[in-house]
Design a protein around this motif. Structure first.
Motif: not given
Length: 55
Positions: A6-12
């Motif tokens: 699975p993949r997911y995106t984070i914003i930093v």
């Protein structure tokens, strides 16, 4: 070959991205993703240790 994981995106923010990049280069990880996964793993391990100490 694409991964089945699975993949997911984070914003930093820029400061956190710099810290991740610094960790990556200091520890010679091949990618930001690999460094981020290691930081997550280390954080989870630390939380588990702290939870055990509280019991």
């Amino acid at each position: 070959m694409p991964t089945e994981k699975p993949r997911y995106t984070i914003i930093v923010d820029n400061d956190l991205l710099k810290q991740i990049d610094d960790f990556r280069f200091e520890n010679r990880f091949p990618s930001r993703s690999a460094a981020t996964l290691e930081l997550i793993r280390l954080g989870i391990e630390q939380l588990r240790r702290e939870q055990k100490e509280q019991k």
